[in-house]
Enzyme design. Sequence first.
Site, mmCIF file in Angstrom:
data_model
loop_
_atom_site.group_PDB
_atom_site.id
_atom_site.type_symbol
_atom_site.label_atom_id
_atom_site.label_comp_id
_atom_site.label_asym_id
_atom_site.label_seq_id
_atom_site.Cartn_x
_atom_site.Cartn_y
_atom_site.Cartn_z
ATOM 1 N N TYR A 1 -0.552 37.912 -34.386
ATOM 2 C CA TYR A 1 -1.707 38.398 -35.710
ATOM 3 C C TYR A 1 -1.924 40.091 -35.552
ATOM 4 C CZ TYR A 1 -2.473 33.595 -36.511
ATOM 5 O OH TYR A 1 -2.245 32.423 -36.670
ATOM 6 N N GLU B 1 9.933 15.958 -12.724
ATOM 7 C CA GLU B 1 10.499 15.648 -13.897
ATOM 8 C C GLU B 1 9.319 16.206 -14.636
ATOM 9 O OE1 GLU B 1 13.454 14.420 -16.640
ATOM 10 O OE2 GLU B 1 11.864 14.424 -18.187
ATOM 11 N N ASP C 1 14.984 12.294 -14.870
ATOM 12 C CA ASP C 1 14.828 11.234 -16.038
ATOM 13 C C ASP C 1 16.757 10.700 -15.499
ATOM 14 O OD1 ASP C 1 12.818 9.944 -16.659
ATOM 15 O OD2 ASP C 1 13.118 10.425 -18.418
#
Lengths: 382, 382
Positions: free
Chosen positions: B101, B202, B254
């Site tokens: 911006y 995780e 996982d």
Amino acid sequence: MDRADAEARRRAALAIRQKLLPLLKEIEKGNPPKLVIPKRTFSNTNFDKEKGFLVMGEETLERHLLDAGEARRFMQTILMASIIYQALVENEYPTIRDLYYRGKHTITYMDLAGKVKEENTWDEQDESDAVLRDIEVMTDLLREEMLILSKEKGKMVGDMRIRSGPDVIDLSKLGHGAYAIESTPDLIEFLDVNAEFVLVVEKDAVFQQLHRIGFWKQYKCLLMTGAGQPDRATRRLVRRLNEELGLPVYVITDSDPYGWNIFSVFKVGSITLSYESERLATPKARFLGVSMTDIFGDKGKKPYLTAEERKNFIIKAKDADVKRAKDLQQYPWFQTKKWQREIELFLEKKAKLEIEALVGKGLKFLAHKYIPEKIQGGDWIE
Amino acid sequence: MDRADAEARRRAALAIRQKLLPLLKEIEKGNPPKLVIPKRTFSNTNFDKEKGFLVMGEETLERHLLDAGEARRFMQTILMASIIYQALVENEYPTIRDLYYRGKHTITYMDLAGKVKEENTWDEQDESDAVLRDIEVMTDLLREEMLILSKEKGKMVGDMRIRSGPDVIDLSKLGHGAYAIESTPDLIEFLDVNAEFVLVVEKDAVFQQLHRIGFWKQYKCLLMTGAGQPDRATRRLVRRLNEELGLPVYVITDSDPYGWNIFSVFKVGSITLSYESERLATPKARFLGVSMTDIFGDKGKKPYLTAEERKNFIIKAKDADVKRAKDLQQYPWFQTKKWQREIELFLEKKAKLEIEALVGKGLKFLAHKYIPEKIQGGDWIE
């Protein structure tokens, strides 16, 4: 394990027993077992003007074991209740994901024709989550009260001491870091606080910027973020700070229907989960901005942005934003002059603005002009 | 503002000056200005076996102001450098979103035919982000070293004291909550630590579960989570804990290609942003699990799951998972016997497993059997 934790377990386990033990009595009497569960449907969701948040209506549904169409869900409910009960008494801390795994197994049975069949207790987590919600409304306990944990992303800093578990945490001594809000905010004890208001910032990065320049010290506030759509722990903590400590709560989001919706979730609760609102909603929360009139000005109000800045910072609204705005326009809690003006201006200009655009004008502008001026001038929307 | 912060600012501002001042001299001499920037392309990315992580090669590119095809990017680079420099000397803390911006505006100019035209400095954040990365490689400073903040989601608890800003934070006294890792982890000073290893989980919910039962106390570890794909601050802090304190780092994800990729990002860095690895990668990180051999067993290894549990817990791999696994199979840092066995088993069984499935067997199983047994038995993959 601390005392607050142990007491919460005892309370939750008791509530589950009280709700389900009558089933046994009915079975002993030879009556077909049934569960009576408050309806979580949209039609049974009302906006309570007095309370200022969404509530569940009086409608209930019955679920019968001896009805082929209802037996599966009946058994799922009992299975879930028993898993939660067991976790409570064994001092476990399940998440909704592992409740799903704990209950997931295959049942082998013989059908009426003598054929051996298999059926899963549940297949996807959608199913076990829906059952968990049934148990929440049945027992009138939120899952946090049953010591079920979940992913949390809320943060907080400020001049306040809290007790959590065995520890006293000084939320004013966390350096550039922050206190990551725990899953069970009802177990937090407020010890002492030196703050005049709560400022909730939608975005984590803006929270960090304000934290870094010491905004909360200078303006005596508790600074929080829900990091986007807020989780339940953040909402519950905001509610408690407002209700128990009497601190006014100001929310700053992007200037768009998505931001208004985040504010709406803080204030009146989630439309699809109205049973949570009794504990999670903060009906007195105030929308500090960024408002459309901050961007474009209004009768008697100068805009905070110049025409040049508007040109550089504004993002064009998409069709989905316009549709969302038209939905919000109808909600009972947006039926105030200020909100209707806000939504009309949006629909007229089809313009969105991110908080970061204000930081683009300088973090000091956001911290030392925009926020204090808006609060002192009472320029918020209820 | 504290001393560490001020010093970081001084260092970064100096690096930017040193890189860009020569440009002025060239202009004074009448030479056409050019920038020399290391190439961030995939072809200029190498796996450094010695170091154990991804590094940028030697290739550079030149960007000339007086070349119509390069002038825009040249000017963007100077614009971004000046915005960052200004923020540094004015004690601001920009984010990458508000750098976008701050720099966004429209330039009006007259073309060779005398026609007035308009052009934006940049249109989307993609563009300003790419320019920022050029400045990172040009100055050899990560954006955190330039006090540029970003959204952070990493958390940490453990028996350790750190200094951050003016405060000393005791990471063992955070109740059920946690320390939300700050954006600029290089400014953290490690004071004292009583831990034997770092465990990175995780998933945030599993982190909370392990925290809640006091895992880090009992097993003397620092418990961390990156809450999914880890952000840069979490990766930098993990690296520092490993390198400066010599603590072994174990990662649990996982059991699927997505989880392996998270481990890979911790260990060798991100393939598309190799210049970060020098500071963010932890080449000695160990993949503790969940491994395919934990699920199915192997020669001389009993599986942790029964056939029944496998049936209930395993999720079938999708085509995208298989494709991903085949990509990973080719990566130089996965060319070890154990990793190849892991990937082969996955491709053979087409099976995935979430950590939560292990918690489904009981949080105590995960905390008191699985993790300690794997660590004590050396059952990890480098």
